[in-house]
Design an enzyme around this catalytic site. Structure first.
Site, PDB file in Angstrom:
ATOM      1  N   ASP A 343       0.649   6.799  -2.685  1.00  0.00           N
ATOM      2  CA  ASP A 343       0.734   7.582  -1.533  1.00  0.00           C
ATOM      3  C   ASP A 343       1.877   8.229  -1.503  1.00  0.00           C
ATOM      4  O   ASP A 343       3.140   7.861  -2.137  1.00  0.00           O
ATOM      5  CB  ASP A 343       0.540   6.643  -0.482  1.00  0.00           C
ATOM      6  CG  ASP A 343       0.761   6.936   0.930  1.00  0.00           C
ATOM      7  OD1 ASP A 343       0.066   8.115   1.070  1.00  0.00           O
ATOM      8  OD2 ASP A 343       1.348   6.693   1.517  1.00  0.00           O
ATOM      9  N   ASP A 542       1.855   2.181   1.988  1.00  0.00           N
ATOM     10  CA  ASP A 542       2.326   1.581   2.984  1.00  0.00           C
ATOM     11  C   ASP A 542       1.601   1.668   4.250  1.00  0.00           C
ATOM     12  O   ASP A 542       1.989   0.773   5.269  1.00  0.00           O
ATOM     13  CB  ASP A 542       3.735   2.175   3.268  1.00  0.00           C
ATOM     14  CG  ASP A 542       3.880   3.557   3.984  1.00  0.00           C
ATOM     15  OD1 ASP A 542       2.605   4.346   3.443  1.00  0.00           O
ATOM     16  OD2 ASP A 542       4.639   3.852   4.864  1.00  0.00           O
ATOM     17  N   ASP A 546      -3.801   3.370   3.508  1.00  0.00           N
ATOM     18  CA  ASP A 546      -3.721   3.061   2.095  1.00  0.00           C
ATOM     19  C   ASP A 546      -4.665   1.809   1.872  1.00  0.00           C
ATOM     20  O   ASP A 546      -4.821   1.411   0.628  1.00  0.00           O
ATOM     21  CB  ASP A 546      -2.329   2.955   1.868  1.00  0.00           C
ATOM     22  CG  ASP A 546      -1.624   4.157   2.052  1.00  0.00           C
ATOM     23  OD1 ASP A 546      -2.110   5.339   1.470  1.00  0.00           O
ATOM     24  OD2 ASP A 546      -0.382   4.272   2.572  1.00  0.00           O
TER      25      ASP A 546
END
Length: 644
Positions: A343, A542, A546
């Site tokens: 990410d 995080d 996600d």
């Protein structure tokens, strides 16, 4: 009333617990298995040295005592597991071998077998204790009580009684008992228990604080934001505990294989007692003797001990460096990863925008413009506004500004009156696109192509300044990506940002490939495609968005300061938010897998060699005992190398 950390831990029950934890008796109990094994060995040595001076009855009794003292722990474990699982195990095989040795008159050999088996078991227990030490040391760091303030009255209460929004007081030198936010005071906090970083962090009003950390130089009042059993500190403990309980595929295979193997060995021993007597012309006593040696040397003790000590050592080692595995399976799998998807926000980047460039109209005083923009943005909670205010703090107190009628236009910008002038701060469309993109020679277009967000400042009818902001890359991101690529790991960035921003961040970080404008469900689809292309794929993230992708990957890795959902979904947690720790963990995983392979090959080789030597009548019972149990001790010690 004194409320230092010692007083907060002074109830009688806790005092007794602390005394017991430090007392010699406590240390004796912890090491009782090792002490029993060593004592049985000493008793065997004494009995052997007195063989010519004591009666046969005394000689047998001393050996029996050595049998009981050395073998009690393992015999109890073996019998309980056999009854519970209704299946034979290695411990029972050792009991049969020791009894068999004694039954044919080899009391000393049987006792030595028990001694070495007990010693190897004690070493395995030591590994467990060593891996538990990470949890014990963490638990010792969390206070059991807190000083709660209710209507101005102070009262010491157990942390289990703390409720959300309670106010507690923590003084300099005390450890913070629960997660919360500072509502009064400021201090420097040692967060090494959470992040592993030794440098204290300055905390002021509205900053978050965590249980288990230490307020170093100032008293603070904290509003509780999480229950005692939901703190970040408790989550770390739970992660380590769950990691120790979950077994790797190799360990599960060995345990399934163990029961069948024990039955095969017992059947082979029964055949060995009589078949050589009838077929090869051995004497009956020789056949029984060789059957007892087979019972000893064919036991898979070393094979069983090849994996678990190494796995637990690796988990403990990684926990000390801030990488928490939720099970041995994940330690084993990490070194097999061929691609990692990242990410962007909060993972590759810091997650908060910063001002990278400013341009001010040449006809305006730069300090004044920055001061006014900062003072206006101070009133907003938007991340871009916070970044502009933070950038301008050096100027906001220099000028005497009369700011009023601050109005926020959601999604566009903010307007205000400053010293009777109309000021506007926001997007190009909010201040006038044509003038905005012509400002300072059209520099806005160049900055936008670098993936930066542009905010314009307009005074009356004139563009007077421009801010370029960007979510900056973490300090360790570039090196981490570079190291991963050296390991042959393909790197991919999955982000919801636009193409321009994604391209700029990917290029700066050194990412091999990027996919922009990803929704959470699209991230899942991309991860599944990566699994098809690369077979073993990890996902690092995080945020809540996600979590589905973390669950879809072969290995989900969460940043320690991420959301609760990400932490719960992931298989591995980077407590220090340091991506370089991934490469360290990959190296540790590779080391563990190599050591496990070494142990398995070595233990199988020793078993086969001893079986062949026994059939050829080369090895006798004492040498068989030493060879077999010695190999068990060696594979455990080899696994313990991972603690370093």
């Amino acid at each position: 009333m004194t409320t230092n950390s010692k007083t907060l831990h002074s109830p009688r029950s806790h005092t007794f617990k602390s005394f017991f934890a430090k007392s010699p008796f406590r240390r004796f109990i912890v090491h009782i298995e090792l002490i029993a094994a060593l004592f049985s060995g000493l008793l065997i040595l004494i009995t052997w040295s007195l063989e010519d001076t004591i009666s046969a009855t005394a000689w047998v009794i001393l050996h029996l005592i050595a049998f009981v003292i050395g073998g009690y722990a393992k015999a109890k474990e073996g019998i309980q597991e056999t009854i519970a699982n209704r299946d034979l195990n290695v411990e029972m095989l050792m009991i049969f071998a020791a009894i068999g040795s004694a039954s044919i008159g080899y009391w000393t050999e049987g006792a030595i077998l028990i001694f070495i088996f007990a010693l190897s078991g004690a070493l395995e227990t030591y590994t467990l204790k060593k891996s538990d030490k990470a949890i014990s040391s963490l638990m010792d760091l969390q206070p059991e009580q807190a000083l709660r303030i209710t209507n101005g009255q102070e009262k010491i209460v157990p942390i289990s009684e703390l409720k959300l929004d309670d106010i507690i007081s923590v003084r300099a030198g005390e450890r913070i008992p629960a997660d919360g936010v500072i509502v009064k005071g400021e201090t420097s906090i040692d967060e090494s228990a959470i992040t592993g970083e030794s440098v204290p962090v300055s905390k002021i009003n509205s900053n978050d604080v965590f249980a288990g950390t230490v307020a170093l130089d100032g008293s603070i009042s904290i509003k509780i934001t999480k229950h005692a059993d939901e703190t970040l500190f408790q989550k770390i403990i739970q992660l380590v505990q769950s990691a120790q309980e979950e077994k790797s595929p190799s360990q599960l295979f060995i345990e399934r294989f163990e029961g069948t193997y024990v039955k095969v060995v017992l059947a082979a021993v029964a055949i060995m007692m009589f078949l050589p007597y009838f077929i090869f012309g051995w004497s009956l006593s020789e056949s029984i003797y060789r059957a007892m040696i087979l019972l000893v040397v064919a036991s898979p003790c070393a094979l069983v001990a090849s994996i678990m000590p190494a796995t637990l050592s690796a988990i403990s080692n990684s926990a000390k460096s801030g990488v928490l595995f939720k099970g041995g399976v994940h330690v084993e799998n990490l070194s097999h990863i061929k691609a990692i998807a990242f990410d962007k926000t909060g993972t590759l980047t810091n997650g908060t925008p910063e001002v990278t460039d400013t341009y001010v109209h040449t006809d305006w005083e730069k300090e004044k413009v920055l001061a006014i923009a900062g003072a206006i943005e101070k009133e907003s909670i938007h991340p871009l506004a916070k970044a502009i205010y933070a950038f301008s703090t050096d100027y906001t107190n220099v000028h005497d500004l009369n700011i009023h009628h601050v109005t926020t236009v959601s999604g566009h910008g903010v307007s205000a009156y400053v010293n009777d002038e109309t000021w506007e701060i926001g997007k190009a469309g909010f201040v006038g696109e044509k003038d905005a993109f012509n400002f300072h020679g059209g520099v806005a277009k160049q900055l936008a192509e670098q993936g930066k967000t542009i905010v314009f400042v307009k005074a009356n009818d004139e563009i007077v300044a421009l801010y370029a902001l960007k979510d900056t890359i973490r300090n360790n991101t570039k090196q981490a990506i570079k190291t991963l690529k050296k390991h042959g790991v393909h790197t991919i960035m999955l982000t919801g940002d636009n193409e321009t921003t994604a391209k700029a961040i990917a290029a700066e970080a050194g990412i091999d490939h990027y996919i922009a404008e990803c929704l959470p469900d699209e991230k899942v689809n991309h991860v599944k495609q990566l699994r098809t292309d690369y077979e073993n794929v990890a996902m690092v993230g995080d945020g809540i968005n996600d979590a589905p992708a973390l669950a879809s990957a072969n290995l989900g890795i969460a940043m320690g300061k991420g959301t609760d959902v990400a932490l719960e979904t992931a298989d591995v947690v980077l407590m220090k938010n340091d991506l370089s720790k991934i490469t360290n963990a990959i190296n540790l995983s590779g080391r563990m897998n190599r050591i496990v392979k070494q142990n398995v090959v070595f233990s199988l080789s020793v078993i086969l060699l001893l079986i062949a030597s026994n059939f050829l009548q080369i090895v006798d019972l004492p040498l068989g005992v030493i060879g077999h149990e010695g190999s068990t001790i060696l594979v455990i010690l080899n696994g313990l190398r991972l603690l370093k």
